[in-house]
Design a protein around this motif. Sequence first.
Motif, short mmCIF file in Angstrom:
data_model
loop_
_atom_site.label_atom_id
_atom_site.label_comp_id
_atom_site.label_asym_id
_atom_site.label_seq_id
_atom_site.Cartn_x
_atom_site.Cartn_y
_atom_site.Cartn_z
N TYR A 1 0.85 -1.16 -0.09
CA TYR A 1 -0.19 0.00 -0.06
C TYR A 1 0.94 1.21 -0.09
CZ TYR A 1 -4.00 -3.30 1.01
OH TYR A 1 -4.87 -4.11 0.90
N GLU A 2 1.99 1.11 0.51
CA GLU A 2 2.83 2.37 0.39
C GLU A 2 3.51 2.82 -1.02
OE1 GLU A 2 3.27 4.30 3.16
OE2 GLU A 2 2.47 2.45 4.31
N THR A 3 3.53 1.93 -2.01
CA THR A 3 4.16 2.30 -3.46
C THR A 3 3.11 1.88 -4.44
OG1 THR A 3 4.92 -0.41 -3.72
CG2 THR A 3 6.48 1.42 -2.56
N VAL A 4 2.10 1.24 -4.40
CA VAL A 4 1.08 0.80 -5.31
C VAL A 4 0.59 2.37 -5.94
CG1 VAL A 4 -0.93 0.84 -3.70
CG2 VAL A 4 -0.76 -0.30 -6.06
N SER A 5 0.36 2.16 -7.18
CA SER A 5 -0.04 3.25 -7.99
C SER A 5 -1.67 3.67 -7.67
CB SER A 5 0.02 3.42 -9.40
OG SER A 5 -0.85 2.43 -9.98
N ALA A 6 -1.86 4.83 -7.74
CA ALA A 6 -3.63 5.12 -7.55
C ALA A 6 -4.36 4.24 -8.56
CB ALA A 6 -3.81 6.76 -7.68
N GLY B 1 -6.87 1.30 -7.18
CA GLY B 1 -8.56 1.58 -7.65
C GLY B 1 -8.91 0.06 -8.08
N LYS B 2 -8.13 -0.30 -9.13
CA LYS B 2 -8.41 -1.64 -9.92
C LYS B 2 -8.37 -2.75 -8.98
CE LYS B 2 -6.48 -0.46 -14.39
NZ LYS B 2 -5.64 -0.76 -15.50
N SER B 3 -7.70 -2.82 -8.01
CA SER B 3 -7.58 -3.90 -6.90
C SER B 3 -8.98 -3.98 -6.18
CB SER B 3 -6.38 -3.87 -6.13
OG SER B 3 -6.61 -2.78 -5.07
N ASP C 1 -4.26 14.97 2.49
CA ASP C 1 -5.54 14.56 1.64
C ASP C 1 -6.09 13.12 1.52
OD1 ASP C 1 -5.61 17.22 0.60
OD2 ASP C 1 -4.21 16.70 -1.12
N PHE C 2 -5.12 12.37 2.10
CA PHE C 2 -5.41 10.85 1.64
C PHE C 2 -4.86 9.90 2.54
CE2 PHE C 2 -4.82 6.83 -0.61
CZ PHE C 2 -5.84 6.57 -0.70
N ALA C 3 -5.51 8.80 2.74
CA ALA C 3 -4.95 7.70 3.47
C ALA C 3 -5.60 6.38 3.23
CB ALA C 3 -4.55 7.91 5.20
N ILE C 4 -4.82 5.42 3.10
CA ILE C 4 -5.39 3.79 3.25
C ILE C 4 -5.10 3.49 4.28
CG2 ILE C 4 -4.88 1.66 2.04
CD1 ILE C 4 -3.49 3.04 -0.37
N LEU C 5 -6.29 2.64 5.04
CA LEU C 5 -6.25 2.13 6.23
C LEU C 5 -6.48 0.78 6.10
CD1 LEU C 5 -6.86 5.36 7.01
CD2 LEU C 5 -7.09 4.46 9.20
N THR C 6 -6.05 -0.11 7.10
CA THR C 6 -6.24 -1.66 7.00
C THR C 6 -6.66 -1.84 8.60
OG1 THR C 6 -3.72 -1.85 7.48
CG2 THR C 6 -4.68 -2.23 5.27
N TYR C 7 -7.70 -2.74 8.39
CA TYR C 7 -8.34 -3.38 9.69
C TYR C 7 -8.23 -4.87 9.40
CZ TYR C 7 -11.28 -4.54 13.29
OH TYR C 7 -11.92 -5.03 14.34
#
Length: 140
Positions: A3-8, A12-14, A48-54
């Motif tokens: 998640y640190e390096t994946v492109s937007a 999105g496609k994932s 502006d943005f963050a990906i969070l995992t639970y």
Amino acid sequence: MDYETVSAEDFGKSLRGIGLNLLVRDVRVTAAFLERVFEMGVHRLSEDFAILTYGEEVFQLHSDATYGANPVLGLLPETPPRGAGIEIRLYDTDPEAAVARAEAAGAMILQAPTDKPHGLREAYILCDNGYAWVPSRPLA
């Protein structure tokens, strides 16, 4: 997926199934709260943005500013609580531990850990954006 390096685009496609994206006033403050209280993973953190995992679940935070052209922005109330009416249930989080961390973080506890007739022990914690976070575990 990293998640640190994946492109937007690749991120999105994932995405599959049902998604959760929360609009918040301050992404960094909200991410820090969720990491501290619910031990969530925080990735790609910016203003502006963050990906969070639970666990294996993934969701996103976006700042209000990123939604300038999005029709959802116009639905936000002028005054809090903006998240009224939504419960975000965290079925793998001990409610006692989460409440203790939330109290230490100065969060509002709407309901202390309580045994419910539907077989869960749960609590209600309100974040500063008005979202009700519900840590819970099955009753013994």
